[in-house]
Design a protein around this motif. Structure first.
Motif, mmCIF file in Angstrom:
data_model
loop_
_atom_site.group_PDB
_atom_site.id
_atom_site.type_symbol
_atom_site.label_atom_id
_atom_site.label_comp_id
_atom_site.label_asym_id
_atom_site.label_seq_id
_atom_site.Cartn_x
_atom_site.Cartn_y
_atom_site.Cartn_z
ATOM 1 N N ALA A 231 -67.956 -21.033 42.374
ATOM 2 C CA ALA A 231 -66.904 -19.998 41.902
ATOM 3 C C ALA A 231 -65.999 -21.009 40.957
ATOM 4 O O ALA A 231 -65.092 -20.404 39.554
ATOM 5 N N SER A 232 -65.451 -22.543 41.514
ATOM 6 C CA SER A 232 -64.783 -23.155 40.939
ATOM 7 C C SER A 232 -64.757 -23.023 39.608
ATOM 8 O O SER A 232 -63.654 -23.366 38.975
ATOM 9 N N GLY A 233 -65.915 -23.639 39.143
ATOM 10 C CA GLY A 233 -66.361 -23.714 37.486
ATOM 11 C C GLY A 233 -66.219 -22.479 37.000
ATOM 12 O O GLY A 233 -65.716 -22.692 35.810
ATOM 13 N N LEU A 234 -66.585 -20.978 37.159
ATOM 14 C CA LEU A 234 -66.301 -20.060 36.632
ATOM 15 C C LEU A 234 -64.841 -19.895 36.256
ATOM 16 O O LEU A 234 -64.129 -19.225 35.147
ATOM 17 N N VAL A 235 -63.970 -20.066 37.391
ATOM 18 C CA VAL A 235 -62.134 -20.128 37.548
ATOM 19 C C VAL A 235 -61.774 -21.688 36.238
ATOM 20 O O VAL A 235 -61.122 -20.800 35.470
ATOM 21 N N THR A 479 -53.825 -23.035 42.322
ATOM 22 C CA THR A 479 -53.153 -22.950 40.317
ATOM 23 C C THR A 479 -54.700 -23.922 39.764
ATOM 24 O O THR A 479 -55.343 -23.649 41.328
ATOM 25 N N ILE A 480 -54.971 -23.551 38.889
ATOM 26 C CA ILE A 480 -56.161 -24.252 38.170
ATOM 27 C C ILE A 480 -56.118 -25.453 37.447
ATOM 28 O O ILE A 480 -55.295 -25.531 36.590
ATOM 29 N N ILE A 529 -60.228 -31.176 39.947
ATOM 30 C CA ILE A 529 -59.191 -31.681 40.322
ATOM 31 C C ILE A 529 -57.999 -30.987 40.223
ATOM 32 O O ILE A 529 -57.789 -32.738 38.831
ATOM 33 N N GLY A 530 -56.790 -30.359 40.365
ATOM 34 C CA GLY A 530 -55.422 -31.279 39.150
ATOM 35 C C GLY A 530 -54.574 -31.909 41.047
ATOM 36 O O GLY A 530 -55.319 -32.558 41.628
ATOM 37 N N PRO A 531 -53.685 -32.732 40.199
ATOM 38 C CA PRO A 531 -53.301 -33.404 40.956
ATOM 39 C C PRO A 531 -52.856 -33.794 42.563
ATOM 40 O O PRO A 531 -52.228 -32.578 43.260
#
Length: 596
Positions: A231-235, A479-480, A529-531
């Motif tokens: 799911a993270s990849g589609l978001v 956040t994305i 992945i964000g900071p």
């Protein structure tokens, strides 16, 4: 059109003759699950009887279950690491498998901060391909007409390395996408992608995402399903569109490709696809310039029938975001697999995410189950394992596998709950990865690793006479891309020498440097992945957290600060006490080369 009823399956009327054979195979395997399991164990032990590992335990060619279970120990990765390291260093003798180890599949679970190396053999590709071939025949039972359009799937390869002995080490999906099984797959009208192979096989994540999105926009009227592995990849793909729609619309308007796309094979392939289309460019621009992105998926791809993504386990945290972007389209979780072995498939793929159950296919490997009591603090004895057909509905188990590639009674670390049976094969709901605390994408951070990261970062506070009194964390997926949030309560002994924002920012980076290679790859190479963020809370916050837990029935004697939280009222309490927020100022160090 459905085939003759003679070929019909108890699962439902198949869409074509090829589907009928696949559904019949599922029925045969699940009807005879125990016999298939005995055959699989017999094949594995017979072919590998002369391996160093099995000879060590003096199995002497015996293949019956009772002897196997009484002699061969239940093991973890750490137990096998010496053997795996020998193979990685170039030892070609039959250590774990009689068949040559063809490559290593790198697991997203980590060992000492590195990806685990899972040995595999060439024929495993055939076994994985077999499971893939069963997915669309099942989906066609629930969603008619998938042969009338295409799937927009965001699929990517990741970096690969070679071990000191020369064997490739790469993620399982990278191995599959680079194989002839995928690249030379026969045409199947029910399983056509908008993304050409060249865009999927491009190692630059930006170029790959950009051109896959571009192809998906060009064929927006053909798209019947959207997907990514997680799911993270589609978001992340939707966020990419949000950031780059102007350039994408420009490329469509002019029929020219963004100059940032430099991969020769991608450029050549896209040159055959791209044509000036001002009308489509206007449409994309008009939709994407709107502030409200609710339902953007069905606005741009109006014929989409479902999303094909994994939304079980840690990925469940993305369901609200996907619902927002898709207008609540069904989310199909089609299969259950890992680097160690492919396990099974979802025979009811259009069910609600909370009801997803996977039917274990007994031909994929030999499966045992270690009873797991979610309320107990003690671990079940590894001698008390249950066979595939003997698990009980409602109970939880840890999965233990024996594979053709040379893993014997190996603890995968997945906790599963039995929800029912299809014929004699059990169906499982994936509960969680054992000991995993935080996860955004394919990263998995456990409590010990988080503790180590906090300790390393807090060393930067010593010169200011400051220490971390308590901490907790959560994975922020609003956040994305998503990112780790760490709440710190600090004890400052010298108020005249307080820590600066710059130092606390450096603490964020120090934590990231301490996290495993999968996390750091997500930060550096995949942008998934964000900071990392540290939120400093007021003194006394964690006492309030304890008071809240006690008010809800927790024992004051047994209370421990949770190292990860996701309960909304607790997050609200923590956020209401935040005094300052700090982010990692730069990327952590990461290289595709293994440290050892």
């Amino acid at each position: 059109m459905a085939v003759d009823s003679v070929l019909s399956s108890p699962l439902g009327p198949p869409a074509c003759e090829k589907d009928a054979k696949a559904l019949q195979f599922i029925e045969e395997m699940t009807r005879n699950a125990d016999a298939v399991q005995q055959r699989v164990l017999d094949e594995i032990l017979t072919r590998n009887s002369q391996t160093e590992y099995l000879k060590r335990f003096k199995l002497d060619g015996v293949t019956d279950r009772e002897t196997f279970k009484s002699i061969i120990p239940v093991v973890t990765y750490e137990d096998l690491q010496p053997e795996i390291q020998r193979i990685a260093n170039g030892d070609r003798s039959p250590i774990l498998s009689s068949h040559p180890i063809s490559e290593f599949l790198t697991s997203s679970g980590t060992s000492a901060g590195e990806r685990k190396l899972m040995p595999t053999i060439k024929e495993e590709l055939d076994r994985r391909q077999l499971l893939y071939s069963l997915l669309m025949p099942v989906m066609n039972l629930y969603v008619p007409g998938l042969d009338k359009g295409k799937g927009l799937y965001f699929l990517f390869i990741k970096s690969e390395t070679r071990t000191p002995g020369g064997l490739l080490a790469r993620p399982v999906l990278t191995s599959y996408y680079k194989s002839e099984h995928f690249k030379s797959r026969p045409h199947d009208p029910y399983n056509v992608y908008t993304s050409p192979n060249e865009t999927i096989l491009c190692s630059d994540s930006f170029q790959s995402m950009y051109t896959q999105m571009l192809c998906g926009l060009y064929e927006r009227e053909q798209v019947l399903r959207l997907g990514a592995v997680f799911a993270s990849g589609l978001v992340r793909a939707i966020r990419f569109l949000q950031l780059h729609w102007e350039q994408l619309a420009h490329d469509i308007r002019t029929g020219t490709l963004n100059t940032l796309i430099t991969n020769p094979s991608v450029c050549e392939r896209m040159g055959k696809i791209m044509k000036p289309n001002p009308e489509l460019a206007d449409f994309v621009a008009n939709e994407c310039c709107k502030e409200n992105w609710e339902g953007i998926i069905t606005r741009i791809w109006p014929k989409t029938k479902y999303l094909d993504v994994i939304v079980t386990g840690a990925m469940a945290q993305y369901i609200p975001t996907l619902d927002y972007y898709s207008g609540g389209l069904p989310k199909a979780c089609t299969m259950y697999a890992a680097s160690e072995c492919y396990f099974g498939l979802n025979l009811n793929p259009m069910c609600k995410p909370s009801e997803v159950s996977y039917t274990i296919m007994p031909n994929m490997g030999y499966f045992e189950f270690l009873p797991h009591d979610p309320t107990s603090t003690t671990t079940s004895s590894p001698t008390n394992l249950v066979d595939l057909v003997d698990v009980e509905v409602g109970k939880e188990y840890e999965l233990v596998i024996t594979t053709y590639a040379g893993l014997y009674r190996y603890r995968v670390g997945d906790i599963l709950r039995v929800t029912g049976f299809h014929n004699s094969a059990p169906q499982f709901h994936f509960v969680r990865r054992k000991n995993v605390l935080l996860s955004i994408d394919s990263d998995k951070t456990d409590e010990a690793e988080l503790q180590r990261a906090v300790e390393n970062a807090s060393k930067l506070l010593r010169e200011f006479n400051t220490s971390v009194v308590e901490y907790t964390s959560y994975a922020d997926t609003k956040t994305i891309p998503g990112h780790y949030v760490i709440y710190w309560e600090l004890l400052m002994k010298d108020l005249n020498n307080s820590t600066s924002d710059e130092v606390l920012n450096q603490c964020c980076l120090a934590m990231e440097e301490s996290l495993n290679t999968v996390y750091r790859q997500g930060r550096v190479a995949c942008n998934s992945i964000g900071p990392l963020e540290i939120r400093v809370v007021k003194n006394g916050t964690f006492e309030e957290l304890m008071d809240y837990a006690i008010s809800r029935g927790a024992s004051i004697n047994q209370y421990k600060v949770p190292r990860c939280v996701n309960f909304a009222p607790i997050l609200e309490l923590l956020d209401s006490r935040v005094m300052s927020t700090h982010f990692s100022p730069s990327l952590p160090q990461w290289t595709p080369e293994r440290r050892r």
